[in-house]
Every structure is written in C-alpha cells, then in structure tokens.
Design a protein around this motif. Structure first.
Motif, PDB file in Angstrom:
ATOM      1  N   ARG A  45       4.198 -23.968  -3.856  1.00  0.00           N
ATOM      2  CA  ARG A  45       4.052 -22.521  -3.743  1.00  0.00           C
ATOM      3  C   ARG A  45       4.418 -21.834  -5.057  1.00  0.00           C
ATOM      4  N   ASP A  48       4.826 -15.420  -4.202  1.00  0.00           N
ATOM      5  CA  ASP A  48       4.341 -15.039  -2.876  1.00  0.00           C
ATOM      6  C   ASP A  48       2.907 -15.500  -2.618  1.00  0.00           C
ATOM      7  N   TRP A  49       2.372 -16.351  -3.507  1.00  0.00           N
ATOM      8  CA  TRP A  49       1.041 -16.907  -3.285  1.00  0.00           C
ATOM      9  C   TRP A  49       1.142 -18.037  -2.264  1.00  0.00           C
ATOM     10  N   PRO A  50       0.259 -18.100  -1.298  1.00  0.00           N
ATOM     11  CA  PRO A  50       0.310 -19.202  -0.334  1.00  0.00           C
ATOM     12  C   PRO A  50      -0.047 -20.522  -0.990  1.00  0.00           C
ATOM     13  N   PRO A  51       0.461 -21.641  -0.487  1.00  0.00           N
ATOM     14  CA  PRO A  51       0.093 -22.947  -1.040  1.00  0.00           C
ATOM     15  C   PRO A  51      -1.420 -23.158  -0.965  1.00  0.00           C
ATOM     16  N   ALA A  53      -3.589 -21.626  -2.812  1.00  0.00           N
ATOM     17  CA  ALA A  53      -4.327 -20.412  -3.183  1.00  0.00           C
ATOM     18  C   ALA A  53      -5.083 -20.618  -4.484  1.00  0.00           C
ATOM     19  N   ARG A  92      -6.557 -11.629  -6.656  1.00  0.00           N
ATOM     20  CA  ARG A  92      -5.274 -11.906  -7.309  1.00  0.00           C
ATOM     21  C   ARG A  92      -5.474 -12.309  -8.762  1.00  0.00           C
ATOM     22  N   ARG A 277      -6.470 -29.110   1.116  1.00  0.00           N
ATOM     23  CA  ARG A 277      -5.409 -28.103   1.216  1.00  0.00           C
ATOM     24  C   ARG A 277      -5.659 -26.879   0.342  1.00  0.00           C
ATOM     25  N   ASP A 279      -7.477 -23.368  -0.542  1.00  0.00           N
ATOM     26  CA  ASP A 279      -8.061 -22.216   0.168  1.00  0.00           C
ATOM     27  C   ASP A 279      -9.488 -22.018  -0.351  1.00  0.00           C
TER      28      ASP A 279
END
Length: 301
Positions: A45, A48-51, A53, A92, A277, A279
């Motif tokens: 991670r 605050d970025w999701p894994p 991303a 982002r 995994r 996104d």
C-alpha cells in the motif's frame, strides 16, 4: 483482414502497462537503494492508495485509446483537451504539466502548451503506436496530442520514441532498434540532443542513485535501458518490470511504458504474478478499445 492477433497483442500491452504502473506506484519517489526488490510483487500500500492501484499513467493511456477509437488517427486538440478536462478530477497523480494544461484550457480555451518537458506525453503515447502503422501519420498524431500538454521539444520527441517502440514491438520487430531510429529522426526534426536515449540503446546508460526523474529524456533513457537489458538477458515481462521499478524515482511511469512495449510483443497475456491483484480497467472497455485500435492499425497500414 483478421485483426485478432494484433488485438491480442494490444490487449497484452495494455495489461502489462497497468501491471507495471501498479508495481511502481508504491515506490514512486524512492531512491534505488530504498526499493525492496523482493517486495515489488506484493504491491504494498502507498499512503491512502488501495493496494494494486494504478495511476494517471494507466488512466491517461486509456483516455488516448478511447480518443483514437472515437476519432481515428486525427489531431483534434480541443476534443482531446475536453476529454482530459472532464476526466482529470477523478484521476490520481496527474503531473504538473498536464494539470497546468487543463487549467489553461478551462480558463482561456488554449489548446497548445508553450512549455513542459516532463514525461506526461510519452507515458500516454503507446496507444498511438499500437493504432498507427504509418510512421508519418504516427508522428503527426503523437506530436499533435503531445503538444496539448507538453510543448517542449524533448517531451514531444520522447513521446514519438515511445510510440515508435510500441509500434515495432507489435509487429515483432526490435523496439530497441526502432527507438534508435526514431531518436535519429527526432534529433534531426527537433534540433535537440538525445544522447542519454542513444547511450541507453547501446547499453551505456546507468541511472542516478536517486532514481529516474520526471524529465522526458531521462524517462525514455530508462525505458530504453531496461528494454535493452531485458532483451540481452532474455528476461520475461515480469522481470523487466521488476528491474524498471528497482531503478527508483518515477517508478510507475518507467515500469508502465516498459510493460506496454514488451507486452505488445506477446500473443497472449504475459505471465505477471501480481496481475490478478491490479486494479485493471473494465474488461468490456479493454476489449472494445483493443478491437478499435487493431482495426485502426489495419486501416493505416
């Protein structure tokens, strides 16, 4: 003409591009010594970025792919910037030159940037290489769309080199050789010195210990250097992405471009352990734009 093989390679390129982007996101801005190579596959991670991303790299590359799907191999600066301005709030990590261009377009309607030598144009140029086989048309479209956000000659040249390498890889040709040829053309066309990119193609480039910078020429030197290394070592796409991230600096952009170029050589989705995994973009959208880019390439061949 059956465009299925080209469509499959474009899809492989887009997936490898996203995988490189996601692998690089957690390490962006790190020095090479701070990148934990054994952890790259884990997609740790970042803030605050999701894994898993992806960044503006994947988002803007898809934006260009959709533009080409809808408009073809033409330059409509206002249309492109309208799309970019609409998408920007939800993306982002948009870079400074691109953000400035969007603000300028919203304020004054200006469709060309006077400056900007960072790598934002190069990182979104691969769909043009995938979609346009003819070199003159490819260069015209690449330069035209690049200058909406990045007006400096090195940024435009870097985008042209990236597009040429992506096009060559799709045809099963050497992306390093294509990069060398396009570098020669760009130096003559723009009157600039691209020695770092040339040295990378010859195996004589090494990154700074602080990592690869945002500057377009530095980014393309890193991309060419990684692809040259992967070719010499007969490394797979996943190993090339790990190597790109291990350089530090602008890890997501370098790895994404490397992935997009090398992935485009593959007849099917490359074996990248962390791909499931990531996104990834919507499957229907991927299928749609890949079919459209393959059809466009057939029409411009």
């Amino acid at each position: 003409m059956d465009t299925t093989p080209i469509r499959s390679r474009i899809r492989a390129g887009l997936l490898a591009y996203a995988a490189g982007d996601a692998a690089g996101v957690p390490w962006e801005g790190c020095r090479a010594a701070e990148v934990h190579r054994l952890d790259i596959d884990e997609l740790p991670r970042r803030g605050d970025w999701p894994p898993g991303a992806t960044s503006d790299d994947t988002a803007l590359t898809l934006l260009v792919a959709e533009y080409l799907r809808d408009r073809g191999a033409v330059v409509d600066e206002a249309e492109f910037l309208t799309r970019l301005a609409a998408a920007a709030p939800g993306i982002r990590g948009i870079g400074p030159s691109t953000r400035a261009a969007v603000d300028r377009f919203r304020t004054s309607g200006a469709v060309r940037a006077d400056s900007g030598d960072t790598n934002g144009a190069a990182m979104r140029a691969l769909p043009i290489g995938w979609a346009v086989a003819d070199a003159d048309v490819r260069r015209t479209v690449t330069a035209g769309l690049s200058r909406t956000t990045h007006g400096a000659a090195p940024a435009v040249a870097a985008a042209c080199i990236a597009a040429a390498m992506a096009s060559a890889a799709l045809d099963g040709e050497s992306p390093v050789a294509a990069g060398r040829s396009e570098t020669d053309w760009a130096e003559s066309e723009f009157g600039i010195d691209l020695t770092p990119v040339r040295r990378a193609g010859e195996g004589g480039w090494w990154p700074h210990r602080n990592g690869v910078t945002l500057y377009a020429v530095d980014t393309m030197a890193a991309v060419v250097g990684v692809i040259r290394h992967a070719t010499d070592q007969r490394a797979g796409v996943a190993d090339a992405l790990r190597h790109a991230v291990s350089l530090g600096g602008d890890t997501d952009t370098v790895a994404a471009i490397v992935g997009g170029i090398l992935g485009g050589r593959e007849p099917r989705t490359p074996d990248i352990p962390w791909l499931t995994r990531v996104d990834l973009p919507d499957t229907a959208l991927l299928d749609d734009v890949c079919a459209a880019l393959a059809a466009l390439r057939a029409s411009t061949d």
